[in-house]
Design a protein around this motif. Structure first.
Motif, PDB file in Angstrom:
ATOM      1  N   LYS A  15       0.835  -1.203   0.000  1.00 36.28           N
ATOM      2  CA  LYS A  15       0.000   0.000   0.000  1.00 36.28           C
ATOM      3  C   LYS A  15       0.872   1.256   0.000  1.00 36.28           C
ATOM      4  CE  LYS A  15      -3.616   2.360   2.576  1.00 36.28           C
ATOM      5  NZ  LYS A  15      -4.396   2.424   3.799  1.00 36.28           N
ATOM      6  N   GLN A  16       1.928   1.244   0.822  1.00 34.50           N
ATOM      7  CA  GLN A  16       2.830   2.391   0.867  1.00 34.50           C
ATOM      8  C   GLN A  16       3.522   2.611  -0.476  1.00 34.50           C
ATOM      9  OE1 GLN A  16       5.440   1.451   4.102  1.00 34.50           O
ATOM     10  NE2 GLN A  16       4.039   2.222   5.666  1.00 34.50           N
ATOM     11  N   ILE A  17       3.929   1.522  -1.109  1.00 37.00           N
ATOM     12  CA  ILE A  17       4.574   1.628  -2.419  1.00 37.00           C
ATOM     13  C   ILE A  17       3.604   2.209  -3.432  1.00 37.00           C
ATOM     14  CG2 ILE A  17       5.493   0.269  -4.355  1.00 37.00           C
ATOM     15  CD1 ILE A  17       6.798  -1.560  -2.214  1.00 37.00           C
ATOM     16  N   THR A  18       2.373   1.722  -3.415  1.00 30.92           N
ATOM     17  CA  THR A  18       1.361   2.222  -4.339  1.00 30.92           C
ATOM     18  C   THR A  18       1.106   3.705  -4.100  1.00 30.92           C
ATOM     19  OG1 THR A  18       0.328   0.044  -4.480  1.00 30.92           O
ATOM     20  CG2 THR A  18      -1.023   1.932  -5.117  1.00 30.92           C
ATOM     21  N   GLU A  19       0.991   4.098  -2.839  1.00 28.28           N
ATOM     22  CA  GLU A  19       0.769   5.505  -2.515  1.00 28.28           C
ATOM     23  C   GLU A  19       1.955   6.359  -2.962  1.00 28.28           C
ATOM     24  OE1 GLU A  19      -0.004   5.446   1.679  1.00 28.28           O
ATOM     25  OE2 GLU A  19      -2.083   4.776   1.411  1.00 28.28           O
ATOM     26  N   LYS A  20       3.165   5.844  -2.755  1.00 28.73           N
ATOM     27  CA  LYS A  20       4.372   6.576  -3.160  1.00 28.73           C
ATOM     28  C   LYS A  20       4.413   6.726  -4.681  1.00 28.73           C
ATOM     29  CE  LYS A  20       8.758   7.517  -1.502  1.00 28.73           C
ATOM     30  NZ  LYS A  20       8.922   8.261  -0.297  1.00 28.73           N
ATOM     31  N   GLN A  21       4.025   5.661  -5.394  1.00 27.85           N
ATOM     32  CA  GLN A  21       4.003   5.724  -6.853  1.00 27.85           C
ATOM     33  C   GLN A  21       2.961   6.726  -7.347  1.00 27.85           C
ATOM     34  OE1 GLN A  21       3.426   1.611  -7.931  1.00 27.85           O
ATOM     35  NE2 GLN A  21       5.628   1.240  -8.098  1.00 27.85           N
ATOM     36  N   LEU A  22       1.786   6.716  -6.733  1.00 31.15           N
ATOM     37  CA  LEU A  22       0.743   7.664  -7.131  1.00 31.15           C
ATOM     38  C   LEU A  22       1.192   9.101  -6.873  1.00 31.15           C
ATOM     39  CD1 LEU A  22      -2.482   5.846  -5.856  1.00 31.15           C
ATOM     40  CD2 LEU A  22      -1.796   6.225  -8.234  1.00 31.15           C
ATOM     41  N   SER A  23       1.812   9.313  -5.723  1.00 31.39           N
ATOM     42  CA  SER A  23       2.312  10.646  -5.392  1.00 31.39           C
ATOM     43  C   SER A  23       3.406  11.063  -6.376  1.00 31.39           C
ATOM     44  CB  SER A  23       2.850  10.647  -3.960  1.00 31.39           C
ATOM     45  OG  SER A  23       3.402  11.894  -3.650  1.00 31.39           O
ATOM     46  N   ALA A  24       4.304  10.140  -6.707  1.00 30.53           N
ATOM     47  CA  ALA A  24       5.380  10.444  -7.650  1.00 30.53           C
ATOM     48  C   ALA A  24       4.809  10.779  -9.022  1.00 30.53           C
ATOM     49  CB  ALA A  24       6.355   9.274  -7.740  1.00 30.53           C
ATOM     50  N   ARG A  25       3.834   9.997  -9.480  1.00 26.47           N
ATOM     51  CA  ARG A  25       3.200  10.280 -10.785  1.00 26.47           C
ATOM     52  C   ARG A  25       2.559  11.673 -10.791  1.00 26.47           C
ATOM     53  NH1 ARG A  25       3.238   6.084 -14.204  1.00 26.47           N
ATOM     54  NH2 ARG A  25       3.352   3.997 -13.334  1.00 26.47           N
ATOM     55  N   LYS A  26       1.866  11.986  -9.721  1.00 22.77           N
ATOM     56  CA  LYS A  26       1.212  13.299  -9.615  1.00 22.77           C
ATOM     57  C   LYS A  26       2.262  14.411  -9.648  1.00 22.77           C
ATOM     58  CE  LYS A  26      -1.414  16.045  -6.340  1.00 22.77           C
ATOM     59  NZ  LYS A  26      -1.832  16.134  -4.949  1.00 22.77           N
ATOM     60  N   ASP A  27       3.315  14.259  -8.859  1.00 23.03           N
ATOM     61  CA  ASP A  27       4.363  15.273  -8.803  1.00 23.03           C
ATOM     62  C   ASP A  27       5.090  15.407 -10.140  1.00 23.03           C
ATOM     63  OD1 ASP A  27       3.644  15.625  -6.165  1.00 23.03           O
ATOM     64  OD2 ASP A  27       5.390  14.569  -5.348  1.00 23.03           O
ATOM     65  N   ILE A  28       5.347  14.282 -10.791  1.00 19.86           N
ATOM     66  CA  ILE A  28       6.002  14.318 -12.101  1.00 19.86           C
ATOM     67  C   ILE A  28       5.126  15.042 -13.116  1.00 19.86           C
ATOM     68  CG2 ILE A  28       6.709  12.891 -14.071  1.00 19.86           C
ATOM     69  CD1 ILE A  28       7.813  10.879 -11.978  1.00 19.86           C
ATOM     70  N   GLY A  29       3.835  14.766 -13.086  1.00 18.77           N
ATOM     71  CA  GLY A  29       2.911  15.454 -13.986  1.00 18.77           C
ATOM     72  C   GLY A  29       2.907  16.957 -13.745  1.00 18.77           C
ATOM     73  N   PHE A  30       2.901  17.328 -12.485  1.00 16.39           N
ATOM     74  CA  PHE A  30       2.942  18.748 -12.118  1.00 16.39           C
ATOM     75  C   PHE A  30       4.235  19.398 -12.612  1.00 16.39           C
ATOM     76  CE2 PHE A  30       4.264  22.019  -9.053  1.00 16.39           C
ATOM     77  CZ  PHE A  30       3.223  22.919  -9.201  1.00 16.39           C
ATOM     78  N   LEU A  31       5.363  18.725 -12.399  1.00 11.94           N
ATOM     79  CA  LEU A  31       6.657  19.253 -12.842  1.00 11.94           C
ATOM     80  C   LEU A  31       6.734  19.360 -14.361  1.00 11.94           C
ATOM     81  CD1 LEU A  31       8.958  17.305 -10.378  1.00 11.94           C
ATOM     82  CD2 LEU A  31       8.710  19.795 -10.482  1.00 11.94           C
ATOM     83  N   ALA A  32       6.234  18.340 -15.052  1.00 16.91           N
ATOM     84  CA  ALA A  32       6.254  18.358 -16.517  1.00 16.91           C
ATOM     85  C   ALA A  32       5.427  19.534 -17.044  1.00 16.91           C
ATOM     86  CB  ALA A  32       5.730  17.033 -17.071  1.00 16.91           C
ATOM     87  N   LEU A  33       4.270  19.744 -16.446  1.00 16.52           N
ATOM     88  CA  LEU A  33       3.420  20.863 -16.851  1.00 16.52           C
ATOM     89  C   LEU A  33       4.097  22.198 -16.549  1.00 16.52           C
ATOM     90  CD1 LEU A  33       0.698  21.460 -18.132  1.00 16.52           C
ATOM     91  CD2 LEU A  33      -0.299  21.465 -15.837  1.00 16.52           C
ATOM     92  N   ALA A  34       4.749  22.290 -15.408  1.00 13.02           N
ATOM     93  CA  ALA A  34       5.476  23.517 -15.061  1.00 13.02           C
ATOM     94  C   ALA A  34       6.602  23.775 -16.064  1.00 13.02           C
ATOM     95  CB  ALA A  34       6.037  23.418 -13.643  1.00 13.02           C
ATOM     96  N   TYR A  35       7.257  22.707 -16.513  1.00 15.58           N
ATOM     97  CA  TYR A  35       8.324  22.875 -17.506  1.00 15.58           C
ATOM     98  C   TYR A  35       7.747  23.333 -18.843  1.00 15.58           C
ATOM     99  CZ  TYR A  35      12.165  21.996 -20.663  1.00 15.58           C
ATOM    100  OH  TYR A  35      13.133  22.144 -21.623  1.00 15.58           O
ATOM    101  N   ILE A  36       6.662  22.717 -19.254  1.00 19.94           N
ATOM    102  CA  ILE A  36       6.014  23.117 -20.516  1.00 19.94           C
ATOM    103  C   ILE A  36       5.639  24.599 -20.468  1.00 19.94           C
ATOM    104  CG2 ILE A  36       3.917  22.834 -21.898  1.00 19.94           C
ATOM    105  CD1 ILE A  36       4.043  19.817 -21.095  1.00 19.94           C
ATOM    106  N   ASN A  37       5.160  25.051 -19.307  1.00 17.19           N
ATOM    107  CA  ASN A  37       4.744  26.447 -19.135  1.00 17.19           C
ATOM    108  C   ASN A  37       5.912  27.367 -18.766  1.00 17.19           C
ATOM    109  OD1 ASN A  37       2.030  25.902 -19.716  1.00 17.19           O
ATOM    110  ND2 ASN A  37       1.649  25.277 -17.610  1.00 17.19           N
ATOM    111  N   GLU A  38       7.134  26.842 -18.878  1.00 19.32           N
ATOM    112  CA  GLU A  38       8.368  27.595 -18.641  1.00 19.32           C
ATOM    113  C   GLU A  38       8.421  28.212 -17.252  1.00 19.32           C
ATOM    114  OE1 GLU A  38       8.952  30.221 -21.974  1.00 19.32           O
ATOM    115  OE2 GLU A  38       8.967  28.553 -23.392  1.00 19.32           O
TER     116      GLU A  38
END
Length: 153
Positions: free
Chosen positions: A43-66
């Motif tokens: 469960k902890q691994i799954t939660e960590k993966q979900l959090s990482a995916r969310k954070d990566i998506g946020f970072l990728a969007l921030a990069y796209i938006n410079e």
């Protein structure tokens, strides 16, 4: 005497049976504890993966938006991607960020950056600029693919 031996044998058998039952119950309890621990870890691994995916998506969007530079986003995405179980296709989306992160991994950050001389800072900033020029197009494409993938999930 025969009765005494038979009684003693019966008592020994009963004692051994009780001990065997006791061990069986301890083993069963331990197996349940192990199973619960494994479930908690999963469960902890799954939660960590979900959090990482969310954070990566946020970072990728921030990069796209410079809103963040390639060097910083690469370090962060590369580190967070380590928590994900990626197939070969998905790994290609992270390749450019991993390459940039590995190139700048030895460059000081935070407190150590502030302690660098102007000459050393300028040299590292030239490296950042070269990486931006070399990888911006691929990084933007990869960032968009990451955002698109996140939206489909």
């Amino acid at each position: 005497m025969h009765f005494f031996a038979l009684s003693l044998a019966t008592l020994i058998i009963i004692a051994l049976a009780a001990y065997a039952i006791s061990l069986h119950l301890k083993l069963h309890k331990r197996q349940k504890e192990i199973q619960k621990t494994e479930q908690d870890v999963a469960k902890q691994i799954t939660e960590k993966q979900l959090s990482a995916r969310k954070d990566i998506g946020f970072l990728a969007l921030a990069y796209i938006n410079e809103q963040v530079e390639l060097a910083e986003v690469s370090l962060r995405i590369s580190k967070l991607a380590q928590y994900l179980e990626l197939d070969e296709q998905q790994q290609t989306h992270y390749q450019v960020f991993n390459e940039v992160a590995s190139t700048i991994a030895n460059i000081p950050t935070h407190k150590q950056w502030k302690q660098l001389s102007k000459k050393d800072k300028a040299a590292h900033q030239r490296t950042f600029k070269q990486l931006e020029e070399l990888h911006t197009d691929n990084a933007k494409i990869s960032a968009q693919q990451i955002v698109d993938l996140k939206q489909r999930q």
